[in-house]
Design a protein around this motif. Structure first.
Motif, PDB file in Angstrom:
ATOM      1  N   UNK A   1       0.834  -1.201   0.000  1.00 50.93           N
ATOM      2  CA  UNK A   1       0.000   0.000   0.000  1.00 50.93           C
ATOM      3  C   UNK A   1       0.872   1.257   0.000  1.00 50.93           C
ATOM      4  N   UNK A   2       1.925   1.227   0.806  1.00 47.01           N
ATOM      5  CA  UNK A   2       2.846   2.370   0.849  1.00 47.01           C
ATOM      6  C   UNK A   2       3.527   2.542  -0.507  1.00 47.01           C
ATOM      7  N   UNK A   3       3.916   1.432  -1.119  1.00 47.75           N
ATOM      8  CA  UNK A   3       4.573   1.488  -2.432  1.00 47.75           C
ATOM      9  C   UNK A   3       3.657   2.124  -3.474  1.00 47.75           C
ATOM     10  N   UNK A   4       2.368   1.770  -3.436  1.00 47.73           N
ATOM     11  CA  UNK A   4       1.410   2.349  -4.390  1.00 47.73           C
ATOM     12  C   UNK A   4       1.234   3.837  -4.133  1.00 47.73           C
ATOM     13  N   UNK A   5       1.095   4.218  -2.866  1.00 52.78           N
ATOM     14  CA  UNK A   5       0.912   5.629  -2.538  1.00 52.78           C
ATOM     15  C   UNK A   5       2.098   6.465  -3.011  1.00 52.78           C
ATOM     16  N   UNK A   6       3.307   5.917  -2.844  1.00 54.99           N
ATOM     17  CA  UNK A   6       4.495   6.650  -3.311  1.00 54.99           C
ATOM     18  C   UNK A   6       4.514   6.735  -4.837  1.00 54.99           C
TER      19      UNK A   6
END
Length: 332
Positions: free
Chosen positions: A72-77
């Motif tokens: 999820x963090x990877x997508x947000x970044x």
């Protein structure tokens, strides 16, 4: 901190620049496709806030490891989001507790690929007795509770190169091949993985390829990178007139002919003898493996009794059968 306390942690806005991009000490995600998750977050937003652990001070701001929600963090970044609501664990939360949170959070929603399995087992083995990992956690990861298997997956995490891990994660490298590669140095592994990236081998073909390359490197006294950069092999890989299966067969045939020249010569001699018999369709003559046994096998395919009789009559009239013998005797 127990599960109910974690559930009651309220999200707070965290700058994504404060969150480490690496899997860190708790992450078990590798070789994943973010497209579906990215489409979901882009359409309806972040539903489940990631779970973070403080990793130390970074100037005026805390820095964080991801405990749960790495993808999820990877997508947000990737979407250039500057900050997102995250839940931050208490500093008293132990490394083992964080690891368990990540493990069970992932196990609840997906299967692990081989590289992720290695990541999980390596992290567990660093914190728990080996026998506890073998008995209690390997079954959770659909693995037999064997010490040898545990050591193999730990070596996949700690010793396998990035290219090998990428192939293993996407299913283009078998566990059997990975085990063989781990017995080689990094340069040899990298060259073999380059071939497996360019040409798709089956599991058995991968093992064959590695065995032939290993043997030839030793017999011909040259390194594996030197061997695999020879023009004959490169030409096969770059041949645009050949499809993938043809390239695989050509590569293995070339290596096999160099590794077993006398056997290949004997096979060609035997095939010539069978061809000279000029048998019609329906006959198949098979030699013993490596021509080391005394008995050959004849198979006759027929529709009915009359067809069988006709084929046996044809066979009985073949005087050239007397010439069929061990190709070694023919000087093949």
């Amino acid at each position: 901190m127990n599960i109910f306390e974690i559930a009651n942690i309220l999200p707070q806005q965290v700058k994504l620049s404060q969150i480490d991009d690496s899997p860190g000490p708790y992450g078990m995600s590798y070789g994943f496709d973010l497209s579906l998750l990215e489409a979901s977050i882009n359409k309806i937003g972040l539903i489940n806030s990631p779970l973070l652990a403080t990793k130390g001070k970074g100037g005026a701001e805390d820095q964080f490891w991801v405990v749960a929600g790495f993808r999820r963090i990877a997508v947000l970044k990737a979407l250039d989001v500057n900050q997102a609501p995250c839940r931050v664990l208490s500093p008293e939360t132990s490394t083992l507790q964080c690891l368990m949170l990540n493990l069970y959070d992932n196990l609840a929603v997906r299967d692990f690929n081989a590289v992720e399995t290695g990541m999980a087992l390596t992290r567990l083995a660093e914190l728990l007795p080996e026998q506890e990992v073998i008995k209690n956690f390997m079954p959770l990861l659909n693995l037999p509770s064997h010490e040898e298997t545990l050591h193999l997956f730990v070596r996949i995490e700690t010793a396998l190169d990035r290219r090998g891990k990428d192939l293993l994660a996407c299913g283009s490298l078998s566990i059997q091949a990975a085990k063989l590669l781990l017995e080689m140095d990094s340069a040899a592994r990298n060259e073999i993985c380059r071939y497996f990236s360019d040409v798709k081998f089956s599991k058995n073909q991968q093992a064959q390829f590695i065995d032939f390359v290993n043997d030839l490197s030793r017999i011909e006294n040259q390194s594996i990178p030197e061997l695999l950069n020879e023009p004959d092999l490169i030409t096969i890989c770059e041949n645009e007139q050949m499809n993938n299966p043809q390239k695989v067969r050509a590569l293995i045939k070339l290596l096999r002919s160099r590794r077993l020249p006398h056997l290949v010569k004997a096979e060609k001699g035997f095939n010539r003898m069978v061809k000279n018999l000029e048998l019609p369709a329906g006959f198949q003559i098979t030699p013993p493996p490596y021509f080391e046994g005394p008995n050959y096998k004849l198979e006759i395919f027929f529709k009915d009794g009359r067809d069988l009789i006709e084929k046996l009559v044809i066979l009985a009239k073949k005087d050239a059968l007397i010439e069929l013998e061990d190709p070694w005797n023919k000087g093949a």
